[in-house]
Write a protein that holds these residues in place. Sequence first.
Motif, short mmCIF file in Angstrom:
data_model
loop_
_atom_site.label_atom_id
_atom_site.label_comp_id
_atom_site.label_asym_id
_atom_site.label_seq_id
_atom_site.Cartn_x
_atom_site.Cartn_y
_atom_site.Cartn_z
N ASP A 25 0.77 -1.22 0.17
CA ASP A 25 -0.15 -0.07 -0.10
C ASP A 25 0.71 1.25 0.01
N GLU A 26 0.77 2.11 -1.02
CA GLU A 26 1.70 3.43 -1.17
C GLU A 26 1.22 4.36 -0.12
N GLN A 27 -0.40 4.40 0.20
CA GLN A 27 -0.68 5.53 0.92
C GLN A 27 -0.73 5.11 2.59
N PHE A 28 -0.75 3.98 3.03
CA PHE A 28 -1.10 3.70 4.27
C PHE A 28 0.01 2.77 4.93
N LEU A 29 0.04 2.53 6.19
CA LEU A 29 0.64 1.62 7.09
C LEU A 29 -0.48 1.08 7.91
N TYR A 30 -0.32 -0.28 8.12
CA TYR A 30 -1.34 -0.82 8.88
C TYR A 30 -0.88 -1.49 10.27
N TYR A 31 -1.40 -1.57 11.19
CA TYR A 31 -1.17 -1.63 12.56
C TYR A 31 -2.24 -2.16 13.58
N THR A 32 -1.97 -2.84 14.49
CA THR A 32 -2.94 -2.98 15.66
C THR A 32 -2.46 -2.06 17.20
N ASP A 33 -3.27 -1.66 17.83
CA ASP A 33 -3.22 -0.78 18.63
C ASP A 33 -3.00 -1.69 20.07
N THR A 34 -2.91 -1.26 21.22
CA THR A 34 -2.44 -2.11 22.48
C THR A 34 -3.70 -3.06 22.87
N GLU A 35 -4.77 -2.75 22.10
CA GLU A 35 -6.18 -3.47 22.47
C GLU A 35 -6.53 -4.60 21.24
N ASP A 36 -5.41 -4.68 20.26
CA ASP A 36 -5.54 -5.33 19.18
C ASP A 36 -6.56 -5.05 18.14
N HIS A 37 -6.99 -3.61 17.99
CA HIS A 37 -7.88 -3.18 16.95
C HIS A 37 -7.03 -2.94 15.88
N LEU A 38 -7.54 -3.05 14.53
CA LEU A 38 -6.77 -2.58 13.46
C LEU A 38 -7.01 -1.23 12.82
N TYR A 39 -5.97 -0.69 12.55
CA TYR A 39 -5.88 0.82 12.30
C TYR A 39 -5.39 1.01 10.92
N LYS A 40 -5.25 1.78 10.29
CA LYS A 40 -4.34 2.22 9.53
C LYS A 40 -4.19 3.73 9.13
N VAL A 41 -2.92 4.05 8.98
CA VAL A 41 -2.55 5.61 9.13
C VAL A 41 -1.91 6.12 7.81
N ASP A 42 -2.44 7.13 7.37
CA ASP A 42 -1.77 7.81 5.95
C ASP A 42 -0.35 8.03 6.36
N LYS A 43 0.50 7.66 5.57
CA LYS A 43 1.72 7.96 5.69
C LYS A 43 2.30 9.43 5.70
N GLN A 44 1.38 10.24 4.72
CA GLN A 44 1.86 11.66 4.49
C GLN A 44 1.36 12.43 5.43
N ASN A 45 0.01 12.41 5.94
CA ASN A 45 -0.30 13.26 7.04
C ASN A 45 -0.46 12.63 8.37
N GLY A 46 -0.36 11.33 8.62
CA GLY A 46 -0.51 10.88 9.99
C GLY A 46 -1.88 10.66 10.62
N LYS A 47 -3.07 10.92 9.59
CA LYS A 47 -4.35 10.59 9.97
C LYS A 47 -4.65 9.11 10.12
N GLU A 48 -5.11 8.74 11.36
CA GLU A 48 -5.48 7.32 11.58
C GLU A 48 -6.88 7.05 11.25
N MET A 49 -7.25 5.78 11.01
CA MET A 49 -8.56 5.63 10.67
C MET A 49 -8.74 4.13 11.24
N LYS A 50 -9.61 3.98 12.10
CA LYS A 50 -9.99 2.44 12.73
C LYS A 50 -10.72 1.96 11.40
N ILE A 51 -10.18 0.54 11.25
CA ILE A 51 -10.82 -0.27 10.18
C ILE A 51 -12.19 -0.79 10.72
#
Length: 138
Positions: A25-51
Amino acid sequence: MSLNGENIKKLNDTVSYIQIIDDADEQFLYYTDTEDHLYKVDKQNGKEMKITDQKFSSLIVDENWIYYLNPSDHYHVYKMKKNGEQNQLLMDKEVSDINELDNWIYYKIMVMRTSSELKRMGKEIHYFQSISRCLSLL
């Protein structure tokens, strides 16, 4: 970030697990938070989105899908679209240690208390194949 460590940008405070794949994905990084929920964050502006509110473990992100272990369902293997839609069960056995290589998902299942098997399944066709059996002595 530059190679000398300058220009570091903090994306958030709650990352528990992250997987970075250059071509996935050229635009987003994917990660889980400390509660194991899935998020993606925009690489350019840092905006987080819970999937999704669903819990995740051991992510594999490719061009179209996210493959993962579902801790709420005995660590069975699932996949979903990167937008959180089309959640699908791929294997109804407890699995650990998933990885991806050349359109195969490699995983380990416990056979008995003292042994495990390394297996793989095709990402598109879902063909299952045993690789090896590991015995451990107690």
